[in-house]
Design an enzyme around this catalytic site. Structure first.
Site, PDB file in Angstrom:
ATOM      1  N   GLU A 290       0.843  -1.221  -0.079  1.00 51.01           N
ATOM      2  CA  GLU A 290      -0.128  -0.008   0.254  1.00 51.01           C
ATOM      3  C   GLU A 290       0.816   1.205   0.190  1.00 51.01           C
ATOM      4  OE1 GLU A 290      -3.407   1.675   3.143  1.00 51.01           O
ATOM      5  OE2 GLU A 290      -1.656   0.750   3.730  1.00 51.01           O
ATOM      6  N   LYS A 350      -9.610   0.504  -1.920  1.00 55.58           N
ATOM      7  CA  LYS A 350     -10.088   0.027  -0.382  1.00 55.58           C
ATOM      8  C   LYS A 350     -11.117   0.336   0.120  1.00 55.58           C
ATOM      9  CE  LYS A 350      -7.530   0.885   4.007  1.00 55.58           C
ATOM     10  NZ  LYS A 350      -6.425   1.452   4.744  1.00 55.58           N
ATOM     11  N   CYS A 401      -4.282  -3.257   4.142  1.00 58.47           N
ATOM     12  CA  CYS A 401      -3.898  -2.887   5.617  1.00 58.47           C
ATOM     13  C   CYS A 401      -4.768  -3.094   6.525  1.00 58.47           C
ATOM     14  CB  CYS A 401      -3.351  -1.554   5.272  1.00 58.47           C
ATOM     15  SG  CYS A 401      -2.427  -0.947   6.750  1.00 58.47           S
TER      16      CYS A 401
END
Length: 530
Positions: A290, A350, A401
């Site tokens: 990321e 995301k 993440c």
């Protein structure tokens, strides 16, 4: 001749009397605080998962038979003892105020849960009801406010635990429930032993409850062992995880955004030379972390060229983490599938974005606690689609993440056909704190939960390759440029946890609600003298 009692003697006697009464009153608060500290110490990077059991046994002793108001106070102490050190990394670069505010908020959730535990502690088989109430509390905390904050879920501290196979049966809710049940069961067992020593009475039903609540979770974990399988059902894939490192620590790591991108491109090109020299095998695909490119390659021609050259050098489809800046609307934290011949061919935005990190709710109020809120000048927006990329014939599920903490974000990728899970992450803003190890433990639990290999490429933390049984086979050092190359097993079968989805959590919530309802009815009857 009789002794004369002076006013000084009276004062000293009174003080001694007060001190004698005060010390016993401090025992339970001190024990509640210690229980929280034990819960914290059971989490990574320490391999002390078993401390969670005496932690909950101690908490059970503190709360058993207590009034609801007392349960709240003791629970708050436990929550602070747990959350303050666990979440210390959140203040690594922004100072203590946001950290203290978050830890206090999470401790309040624990305190409210402990009210429920105190309420059900008077029921028969109370460890079952109490463990279900804790699971209910975790379920609520994982959803509200602002989409929830599942960090500190007891399951995430059990990556090395004997209970870990239960994750494949009912996911993290069942794993948390079993561990908490065993801890409260230990409390009840000790209570029964002490009662027997003082009275000589040994009620069979109470003894059975104590024994079963300790042994049942252990027996369940043993029975679930066959579900922990790291065999290659669908063959294998050779994957590379690139950790390029960052030019500086802290919130300003991305002020040299081009340097971060160059680091990852440079390490990928070095990997290509190592492949050509025969030092490492040719990867089927490559994973960058990321934020490996905070320069939008759709808008910055130089960033696009740097990425394209690196991907062509390694000659493998590569997942690149980038910040995408649309002309209008919110930013996107995006993973881009970059093909050596076709360039960017697919994206994943995301879905679970981080409040107060990627977007700023209640900006004017948050500014009171920290001026760093103004660093987030343009909010990120959440994506809508599940991310699964076809990388050289391998279906790779994408979990960015923070999303690794959310059950649905990981499960969705497996339900959509992923044979392997990738968790590209960026831990640069949290320095050398425990955060990266806590997050890595989540990925290990997810590997067992869904019986998938998990690959974690990180900008600067600990990148790792994890087998479906939760074992780490390769990992990097923190803040070190490196590349991991490994042949990982691919799997497509679904564990019971994947198939059942939210059902185990829902059933445990119903158990908790049933216990709380029974406790409420019982309390009313006691007050009415029935």
């Amino acid at each position: 001749m009789s002794a004369t009692i002076t006013p000084v003697d009276d004062l000293q006697s009174a003080r001694a009397s007060r001190g004698g009464r005060l010390l016993p009153r401090l025992v339970r608060p001190a024990a509640a605080l210690l229980a929280g500290v034990l819960l914290y110490l059971s989490f990574p990077p320490r391999p002390l998962w078993w401390l969670v059991l005496p932690g909950f046994a101690l908490l059970g002793w503190c709360l058993h038979g207590r009034r609801l108001r007392t349960g709240f106070g003791l629970g708050l102490l436990t929550g602070l003892g747990f959350m303050l050190p666990l979440l210390h990394w959140t203040g690594e670069e922004v100072g203590p105020v946001p950290w203290l505010a978050l830890a206090a908020a999470e401790a309040l959730f624990v305190a409210v849960g402990c009210i429920g535990i105190a309420a059900v502690s008077r029921l028969a088989w109370w460890p079952v009801w109490a463990a279900a109430v804790w699971t209910l509390d975790e379920a609520v905390r994982a959803r509200v406010p602002f989409g929830g904050f599942p960090w500190g879920k007891i399951a995430f501290g059990q990556a090395d635990s004997v209970f870990l196979p239960l994750a494949a049966v009912g996911g993290t809710p069942l794993l948390s429930f079993a561990v908490v049940l065993c801890g409260f069961g230990l409390c009840e067992a000790v209570r029964r032993i002490r009662t027997y020593r003082s009275t000589g009475e040994l009620p069979r039903a109470a003894v059975a409850a104590a024994v079963v609540t300790v042994l049942a979770p252990l027996a369940g974990a043993l029975a679930a062992l066959p579900l922990v399988d790291d065999s290659a059902e669908d063959g294998t894939a050779t994957v590379a995880a690139v950790q390029g490192n960052v030019p500086r620590l802290g919130l300003d790591f991305n002020s040299q955004r081009r340097a971060v991108l160059d680091n990852h491109a440079r390490r990928t090109e070095q990997l290509a030379r190592e492949v050509k020299a025969g030092k490492v095998p040719q990867p089927d695909f490559v994973l960058w972390p990321e934020n490996s490119s905070d320069l939008d390659p759709y808008r910055n021609a130089d960033a696009r060229i740097v990425i394209d050259d690196a991907v062509k050098a390694i000659n493998a489809p590569t997942v690149v983490g980038a910040v995408v800046e649309p002309d209008t609307g919110k930013l996107r934290n995006t993973l881009i599938q970059w093909d050596p011949a076709g360039g960017p061919v697919a994206t994943y935005d995301k879905r679970h974005i981080q409040p107060f990190g990627e977007y700023m709710p209640m900006r004017s109020i948050a500014r009171i606690f920290s001026s760093d809120v103004d660093r987030v000048q343009r909010d990120f927006g959440p994506g809508k689609k599940v991310g699964v990329f076809d990388l050289a014939g391998t279906q790779v599920g994408l979990v960015t993440c923070y999303e690794a903490a959310f059950d649905d974000a990981v499960r969705d990728t497996v339900e959509h056909g992923s044979q392997l899970i990738a968790v590209p992450s960026n831990n640069a803003t949290f320095g050398r704190s425990e955060m990266t190890y806590q997050q890595l433990a989540m990925s290990r639990v997810r590997a067992v939960e869904h019986s998938r290999s998990v690959v974690v490429p990180v900008t600067s933390g600990v990148s790792a390759v994890i087998r479906p049984d939760g074992t780490i086979v390769q990992q990097t050092k923190m803040f070190t440029a490196d590349a991991l190359v490994d042949e990982v097993p691919l799997r497509s079968s679904l564990t019971p946890a994947t198939r059942l989805g939210t059902l185990p959590e829902g059933l445990l919530v119903l158990v908790a609600v049933g216990g709380l309802g029974w406790a409420a009815v019982r309390s009313v009857r006691v007050r009415q003298g029935r």
